[in-house]
Design a protein around this motif. Structure first.
Motif, PDB file in Angstrom:
ATOM      1  N   LEU A  55     -42.419  28.176  30.778  1.00  0.00           N
ATOM      2  CA  LEU A  55     -42.599  29.623  30.857  1.00  0.00           C
ATOM      3  C   LEU A  55     -42.789  30.256  29.482  1.00  0.00           C
ATOM      4  O   LEU A  55     -43.816  30.850  29.198  1.00  0.00           O
ATOM      5  N   ARG A 103     -45.941  29.730  27.268  1.00  0.00           N
ATOM      6  CA  ARG A 103     -47.180  30.439  27.582  1.00  0.00           C
ATOM      7  C   ARG A 103     -47.230  31.820  26.940  1.00  0.00           C
ATOM      8  O   ARG A 103     -48.261  32.466  26.954  1.00  0.00           O
ATOM      9  N   MET A 104     -46.091  32.261  26.417  1.00  0.00           N
ATOM     10  CA  MET A 104     -46.013  33.649  25.963  1.00  0.00           C
ATOM     11  C   MET A 104     -46.199  33.821  24.462  1.00  0.00           C
ATOM     12  O   MET A 104     -46.228  34.927  23.970  1.00  0.00           O
ATOM     13  N   LEU A 108     -41.199  38.982  30.759  1.00  0.00           N
ATOM     14  CA  LEU A 108     -41.025  37.650  31.336  1.00  0.00           C
ATOM     15  C   LEU A 108     -39.538  37.297  31.384  1.00  0.00           C
ATOM     16  O   LEU A 108     -39.026  36.849  32.411  1.00  0.00           O
TER      17      LEU A 108
END
Lengths: 297, 335
Positions: free
Chosen positions: A94, A97-98, A109
């Protein structure tokens, strides 16, 4: 009554152990932000998850080994290991990807993670508080009774702080992490695999948080919603101490913990408000925090 | 946009009060989210304490309401409108004080400072029993008989919210609005143009606060009560969620977000208590797969104008926005 030495001592001890939990969480938060530029809103929620997992392991082994301190140590070790794995997976699938995305999206997120993990906890463990009971004799000191476990907590917290400091200052990996805070590109250019460092730092932060949850289990019940109170106080600590500074985080944790503990005597509902007043004052006077450096932010 | 303007007045025609009330909620929260987007989408700063002004507006109205009705719950039409009109100025005043400090900072520090002020105000309201009712809040905010009917209150909300939206639209199209966009793109460059960045930020902060206060003023009589949670971070989170779901890059984005969020909530809470899990998953998916919000997806995939107005004039539907994101990514990686 307020100036009674017993009361002051009791509040001081309570404040210091509160400071320890704040430190254990904020150090991970601050490190993650310093290295990866990601502010993890869900840090305290992962701490809560670690606490629930440790609780379950403790109850599982407690059934045939007896519920004592050694089983708690075992549960903390296992719980922390599991959460390190969880932290790694979250970073890998997760958070990774940021990187390079805009700040609000990153915040969002991790905010979504709070909601998801919080609800999953409710789904698995229900809405009851979970705590463990260790038979500990209270200690008589200064005409008052204190739980000797407070001393265990303050000692453990200080030891982790010292260990973290040693890791960052004296070991090769610590140096790489510090270098990554300073300049990611340069570290990357020297042939060090940045994604690995990121995953490692994130997992380390979550591990410390889970460890803290386990250590606090005999004192502080795990309950839904506690994570939010805690994360907001951790922000306070990180802002007061300065992002990326372990020493600053430690000092700020002690300030927030002790101030909170004493203001609760005077204004029970507004103890957090007092903490926010300090945050506001620091942000206006020194936005980079007491121990942060002005140049970088 | 056309769809919205035509669709909303027709809602009460649907059978049952339920949809009318859902639509009222959509309008009020939509106004709240749009006011948030003045700070986020236009000025480029994220506020985690915007609900403070929503709550201040609600409390301003509610307290005057309580005093005028003398606790009996009976209030005349004139008094009702006086109480409503006090919400925005109270919120604007609060925003002026809070904003005075907040505009000195940007980015993550702006976000945390707004959060800190929001929580501070929450605790003040929460523990000031004699004035705000403390954690009990203020109950029995019964509007005058005519507006007790859900449909009548809905139309009142509709008129006020659309009026407010029109004013906001005008503001964003004014030279002032363009300065805001300028600051979002590059604060330093804006300063080089001789613009007092802090003053513009403060003015916008106050304007956004006033509109949030308007939404808050409508909220109290709608739910018949106010409570300190209206100022809390969860309420601020709602504005952020709505804006990101709909698309922060569009004037109508937060409104679309409000429709989706409120509908989803009304629908999902009908059969499960795990609403946070649901909305959390939705947000996770949006952040991961359509960072510009749903309107941006429509722009890119469907390619037709769905009530959409890009914030920057002359911006191609997907081209320039994406370049902007890429540039930000580069600067970040380089820093």
């Amino acid at each position: 009554m307020l100036l009674d030495p017993g009361v002051i001592f009791g509040q001081l001890l309570g404040g210091l152990s509160r400071a320890m939990i704040l430190f254990l969480l904020s150090s991970g938060l601050s490190l993650t932000f310093g290295v990866m530029n990601i502010l993890n809103f869900a840090h305290a929620t992962l701490w809560l998850l670690g606490g629930y997992i440790t609780f379950s392991i403790f109850s599982y082994f407690g059934e045939f080994l007896g519920e004592n301190g050694w089983v708690l140590v075992l549960a903390i070790v296992l719980g922390t290991s599991i959460m390190v794995g969880v932290g790694y997976l979250i970073e890998r699938f997760l958070i990774r990807r940021m990187y390079g995305r805009e700040l609000p999206e990153q915040l969002l997120l991790t905010f979504a993670l709070i909601l998801i993990i919080g609800d999953l906890i409710k789904l698995v463990w229900g809405v009851e508080d979970r705590s463990i009971f260790l038979p500990i004799e209270p200690l008589e000191m200064l005409d008052t009774y204190v739980n000797p476990y407070y001393f265990v907590i303050v000692a453990t917290g200080t030891a982790v702080a010292a260990g973290l400091w040693w890791f960052l200052q004296k070991t090769r990996y610590g140096m790489i992490v510090r270098a990554a805070v300073y300049s990611r590109d340069m570290v990357s250019a020297l042939g060090i695999r940045i994604p690995l460092i990121y995953a490692g730092v994130f997992a380390l932060g979550i591990g410390i948080a889970a460890f803290a949850a386990g250590v606090f289990l005999p004192l502080m019940p795990m309950a839904l919603g506690v994570d939010i109170d805690l994360i907001i106080q951790c922000f306070a600590v990180v802002v007061i101490g300065g992002f990326g500074s372990i020493l600053g985080t430690f000092v700020a944790s002690v300030i927030v913990g002790v101030v909170y503990s004493f203001s609760i005597l005077i204004w029970p509902d507004g103890a957090l408000a007092v903490v926010f007043l300090i945050v506001i004052a620091v942000l206006i006077w020194r936005p980079w925090g007491l121990f942060g450096t002005e140049l970088r932010y | 946009m056309v769809l919205l303007v035509v669709g909303f007045p027709l809602v009460p025609a649907l059978p049952g009060m339920f949809w009318t009330e859902v639509a009222t909620e959509i309008l009020i929260l939509g106004l709240f989210a749009m006011s948030f987007n003045l700070i986020y989408g236009y000025m480029g700063q994220i506020s985690f304490g915007h609900a403070a002004f929503f709550g201040l507006g609600a409390y301003g109205t509610a307290i005057l309401f309580r005093e005028l009705s003398g606790g009996t719950g009976a209030i005349t039409m004139g008094q009702f409108f006086v109480a409503l009109s006090v919400g925005p100025p109270v919120a604007a005043l609060g925003a002026l004080v809070v904003g005075f400090f907040c505009v000195r900072l940007t980015g993550i520090y702006f976000a945390i400072l707004t959060l800190a002020f929001g929580e501070l105000l929450f605790y003040v309201v929460f523990s000031w029993y004699t004035f705000t009712g403390g954690d009990d809040g203020i109950q029995r905010l019964l509007p005058p008989p005519f507006f007790r009917d859900a449909t009548a209150y809905y139309y009142l909300t509709l008129v006020i919210v659309f009026g407010a939206a029109a004013v906001m639209w005008r503001i964003t199209r004014s030279p002032f609005g363009y300065v805001l966009r300028n600051m979002r793109e590059n604060q330093l460059r804006t300063r080089f143009l001789g613009i007092d960045v802090r003053r513009y930020m403060l003015v916008n902060f106050v304007i956004a606060g006033a509109f949030a206060g308007m939404a808050g003023a409508l909220w109290g009589p709608f739910t018949r009560s106010v409570g300190p949670l209206l100022l809390g971070w969860q309420e601020s989170g709602i504005a952020v969620f709505m804006t990101l779901i709909g698309g922060a890059g569009y004037f109508a984005g937060p409104a679309i977000g409000s429709i989706i969020y409120t509908f989803l909530q009304a629908y999902v809470t009908g059969f499960t208590v795990y609403w946070p899990l649901t909305i959390g998953t939705v947000i996770l998916l949006i952040v991961l797969f359509s960072p510009g919000g749903l309107l941006a997806v429509f722009d890119a995939k469907v390619g037709f104008r769905l009530g959409r107005t890009p914030i920057a004039p002359g911006e191609t539907p997907n081209g320039e926005a994406e370049t902007g994101a890429a540039v930000t990514a580069e600067t970040k990686a380089g820093s």
